[in-house]
Structure formats: structure tokens, C-alpha cells
Design an enzyme around this catalytic site. Sequence first.
Site, PDB file in Angstrom:
ATOM      1  N   CYS A 141      71.152  71.879  41.196  1.00 28.58           N
ATOM      2  CA  CYS A 141      71.008  72.566  42.489  1.00 28.58           C
ATOM      3  C   CYS A 141      71.717  73.925  42.487  1.00 28.58           C
ATOM      4  O   CYS A 141      71.075  74.964  42.724  1.00 28.58           O
ATOM      5  CB  CYS A 141      71.503  71.668  43.608  1.00 28.58           C
ATOM      6  SG  CYS A 141      73.105  70.888  43.294  1.00 28.58           S
TER       7      CYS A 141
HETATM    8  N1  LIG Z   1      72.210  65.232  45.696  1.00 28.23           N
HETATM    9  C1  LIG Z   1      71.792  66.410  45.247  1.00 28.23           C
HETATM   10  O1  LIG Z   1      71.802  67.444  45.971  1.00 28.23           O
HETATM   11  C2  LIG Z   1      71.281  66.552  43.843  1.00 28.23           C
HETATM   12  C3  LIG Z   1      70.732  67.784  43.459  1.00 28.23           C
HETATM   13  C4  LIG Z   1      70.248  67.932  42.143  1.00 28.23           C
HETATM   14  C5  LIG Z   1      70.362  66.883  41.247  1.00 28.23           C
HETATM   15  N2  LIG Z   1      70.936  65.712  41.658  1.00 28.23           N
HETATM   16  C6  LIG Z   1      71.039  64.635  40.654  1.00 28.23           C
HETATM   17  O2  LIG Z   1      70.085  63.636  40.996  1.00 28.23           O
HETATM   18  C7  LIG Z   1      70.611  62.342  40.666  1.00 28.23           C
HETATM   19  C8  LIG Z   1      70.620  61.501  41.938  1.00 28.23           C
HETATM   20  O3  LIG Z   1      71.472  62.141  42.880  1.00 28.23           O
HETATM   21  P1  LIG Z   1      71.687  61.586  44.374  1.00 28.23           P
HETATM   22  O4  LIG Z   1      72.555  62.564  45.047  1.00 28.23           O
HETATM   23  O5  LIG Z   1      70.368  61.211  44.974  1.00 28.23           O
HETATM   24  O6  LIG Z   1      72.511  60.232  44.050  1.00 28.23           O
HETATM   25  P2  LIG Z   1      72.830  59.007  45.018  1.00 28.23           P
HETATM   26  O7  LIG Z   1      72.576  59.392  46.433  1.00 28.23           O
HETATM   27  O8  LIG Z   1      74.181  58.544  44.656  1.00 28.23           O
HETATM   28  O9  LIG Z   1      71.753  57.901  44.575  1.00 28.23           O
HETATM   29  C9  LIG Z   1      71.795  57.304  43.291  1.00 28.23           C
HETATM   30  C10 LIG Z   1      70.589  56.397  43.112  1.00 28.23           C
HETATM   31  O10 LIG Z   1      70.645  55.811  41.799  1.00 28.23           O
HETATM   32  C11 LIG Z   1      70.717  54.375  41.918  1.00 28.23           C
HETATM   33  N3  LIG Z   1      71.636  53.904  40.872  1.00 28.23           N
HETATM   34  C12 LIG Z   1      72.994  54.039  40.832  1.00 28.23           C
HETATM   35  N4  LIG Z   1      73.472  53.561  39.654  1.00 28.23           N
HETATM   36  C13 LIG Z   1      72.413  53.102  38.950  1.00 28.23           C
HETATM   37  C14 LIG Z   1      72.237  52.500  37.673  1.00 28.23           C
HETATM   38  N5  LIG Z   1      73.273  52.292  36.848  1.00 28.23           N
HETATM   39  N6  LIG Z   1      70.983  52.138  37.286  1.00 28.23           N
HETATM   40  C15 LIG Z   1      69.912  52.358  38.095  1.00 28.23           C
HETATM   41  N7  LIG Z   1      70.004  52.928  39.325  1.00 28.23           N
HETATM   42  C16 LIG Z   1      71.227  53.302  39.735  1.00 28.23           C
HETATM   43  C17 LIG Z   1      71.215  54.106  43.330  1.00 28.23           C
HETATM   44  O11 LIG Z   1      70.766  52.809  43.732  1.00 28.23           O
HETATM   45  P3  LIG Z   1      71.603  51.892  44.817  1.00 28.23           P
HETATM   46  O12 LIG Z   1      71.116  52.339  46.184  1.00 28.23           O
HETATM   47  O13 LIG Z   1      71.187  50.496  44.495  1.00 28.23           O
HETATM   48  O14 LIG Z   1      73.061  52.173  44.592  1.00 28.23           O
HETATM   49  C18 LIG Z   1      70.513  55.228  44.095  1.00 28.23           C
HETATM   50  O15 LIG Z   1      69.166  54.910  44.307  1.00 28.23           O
HETATM   51  C19 LIG Z   1      72.031  62.592  40.103  1.00 28.23           C
HETATM   52  O16 LIG Z   1      71.983  62.628  38.699  1.00 28.23           O
HETATM   53  C20 LIG Z   1      72.401  63.958  40.646  1.00 28.23           C
HETATM   54  O17 LIG Z   1      73.315  64.652  39.826  1.00 28.23           O
HETATM   55  C21 LIG Z   1      71.375  65.518  42.931  1.00 28.23           C
END
Ligand SMILES: NC(=O)c1ccc[n+]([C@@H]2O[C@H](COP(=O)([O-])OP(=O)(O)OC[C@H]3O[C@@H](n4cnc5c(N)ncnc54)[C@H](OP(=O)(O)O)[C@@H]3O)[C@@H](O)[C@H]2O)c1
Length: 324
Positions: A141
Site C-alpha cells: 500500500c
Molecule cells: N490491510 C491493508 O491495508 C493491506 C494493504 C496491502 C497489503 N496487505 C496485505 O494483505 C494481507 C492481508 O492483510 P489484511 O490487512 O486483510 O489482514 P487481516 O485483516 O489480518 O486478515 C488476515 C486474513 O488471513 C487469515 N489468516 C490468518 N492466518 C492465517 C493462516 N495461517 N492461514 C490461512 N489464513 C490465515 C485470517 O483468517 P481468520 O479470520 O480466520 O483469522 C484473515 O482472513 C497481508 O499480507 C497484508 O500485509 C494489507
Amino acid sequence: MAIAGATGYAGQELVRLLARHPEVDLVAAMASSASTGRDLPALRHLWRGTIEPLDVARLTSGLDAVFLALPEDASAELAPTVAESGARVFDLSGAFRLAHDEARGRWYPKTGTLPDGVVYGAPERLNGGLETARIVSCPGCYPTAASLALAPLVRAGLVAGDIVIDAKSGVSGAGKKPTERTHFSECHGNLSAYGVFSHRHAAEIEQEVGCAVTFVPHLVPIDRGILETMYLRVTPGTTDERIAGVYEDAYARAPFVRVTGGELPTIKQVAHTNFCDIGWKLDAGTNRLVIVSAIDNLLKGAAGQAVQLFNLAFGFDERAGLWG
Ligand SMILES: NC(=O)c1ccc[n+]([C@@H]2O[C@H](COP(=O)([O-])OP(=O)(O)OC[C@H]3O[C@@H](n4cnc5c(N)ncnc54)[C@H](OP(=O)(O)O)[C@@H]3O)[C@@H](O)[C@H]2O)c1
């Protein structure tokens, strides 16, 4: 097509976008293996499916495409397996973003060697390869907002001195699990710098921009959006018209970059969209340039950009599922 990590902030945006994408049949949306089947209240009437626990067998059962919105360690492990099954992987994590082994070893140690067929997918700077990519590594991001603003100027030879990036992000950038820093009662009414000289996105920005930067992220008490203010010196004689021309050349065919000139962007004008807005002010007398770039971290910074890359990789209209 399936999504893993569909209960996260980025994953829920993917479900919302892909459920109404004209070319997509979303057959599975998964949470972690610890989760039980459930629906997503915010997506009722937008998507009819049910969230399932992680099911690797299903993700590797001959799907065309799989989106991974997982913590990077989980992506590092799962993406190669899914790609080997024939599915094209769109990975939102940082696991495969850094091309240099040393930098990747420092910031993403779980990844090890980059698997064959990984392409860093900045839609506006693609240099071929997306059509045959097995794993499309979607840009981060903060790096998206920074590199869209800076890369064209650096490439055009207009940057004459150090670049300082003062970046601000809403709290959803840290994912859904609150920490001591991101908990409501800590960040409400507060503003804090973090990760100074120790944020992994600095390495990605430098890779994409092609020069060193001083990158200082801040957490701001809003739910979503990123605004980056960049300070630099340009080569003597640089004019507003020259800067506008460089951006015009870079983004004439980029549907999601809006160059706003002297009208500086705000987060509200890009929130809930896949746009990156870029504006600037030049003090021609002292060659000082300030650029402001704004995106929605969950869309152009994550899910929206991943869908844009999916469209490009499969030969669909780049805007499919994203326009409006
Ligand atoms: N947030 C942002 O603005 C953003 C921007 C760019 C990139 N990203 C990247 O996108 C990815 C997701 O980010 P997010 O902010 O959406 O994260 P998040 O809100 O913490 O969500 C994580 C997701 O992954 C699942 N999960 C967690 N541990 C897991 C495992 N070991 N195996 C399979 N599934 C698992 C969780 O399921 P449960 O609900 O069951 O825990 C949830 O669906 C990250 O790598 C982050 O760096 C995020």
C-alpha cells in the site's frame, strides 16, 4: 476462482469486488483453518456464499485463479503449492515483492528463494510477463502511493536530491487484529510515527523508484486511506509544465491514476475507489518540489489493485469490476 484470507480487511474487499465482477465465478472464500463456517454480515445480499475454513485441497483443485490475502508467512508457504496446481496466484502479501535475496531475507525471511514465475505487478509499470506469471505479487500500500508519484520523475532524471516521504495511513492498514499500537483507545485522538529506518516498505519503495528514500510512516486515527507527502529537490530549470508532461506520458493510458496538478489530493476523494491521485507544488526559485499522493489502502493499495492485475493477466478490461 477462490479467495484465502477472505475474512480479513483486504480479503473482504476482494469478496465484495469479485462477487460482482462480470467475468468471475467466486466458488470459495476461506478464512484460517481455525475458523468455522460463517457468513460475512457486511456482504449479505452482495455475495451468497459462506466463509469456509482454509482448505488447501480445494485451492489446488484446478481453479483458474486464487487470491491470497494472508499474513506473509502463510502466503510464502501456500502460494507455490497453489501455483503448482495450475491456478494463477494473486498474492497480496509482501512475501514475493522483493527481488533481491538479501533484502527479502531481511524483511521476508520465510520466503527463501523466489519461485519461478513470480512477477511484481505494478499495473502502471509493467514490463511484460504478466500474461505468463504464475504468482503475481501485488504491490504494497505505501509503496503504491509512493512509487506512482516518484518513479516517473526519477526515470525522467528530474530528481536532484534526497527524497523524504512523510506517509500517513488509516488503521485498517495494520489488519483486523488490534495491537497495543492499533487498539481504538490508543489511536483515537492520537498521531504517531513508527518504523523509522526499519519499515520493510522502504525497501520495496527503493526497488520500485530506483533510488534511496527516507520513509517515515505515521498511524492516523481514520479507518482507511493513505496520504503521502514527498519532499525533494528537482534539477534546476524544472517547470510545472515539465512535471505535468512527465506524469502525462506515464499515465495517459492508466485508468486509475488521476494527476491533479496544483490541486493537492485528499484521502476522502480516493476512499472506497481504486484511484491514486497525485498533485504537487513546485517552488521554481529554489527547485523544491512537494508531491502529495493519496490512495485507499484496501483498494488501490490491496484488493482493487489485485483485481486490476487479475483483469490484465486474463486479458479482461482493466477496469472490470472496479469502475464506479
Ligand atoms: N490491510 C491493508 O491495508 C493491506 C494493504 C496491502 C497489503 N496487505 C496485505 O494483505 C494481507 C492481508 O492483510 P489484511 O490487512 O486483510 O489482514 P487481516 O485483516 O489480518 O486478515 C488476515 C486474513 O488471513 C487469515 N489468516 C490468518 N492466518 C492465517 C493462516 N495461517 N492461514 C490461512 N489464513 C490465515 C485470517 O483468517 P481468520 O479470520 O480466520 O483469522 C484473515 O482472513 C497481508 O499480507 C497484508 O500485509 C494489507
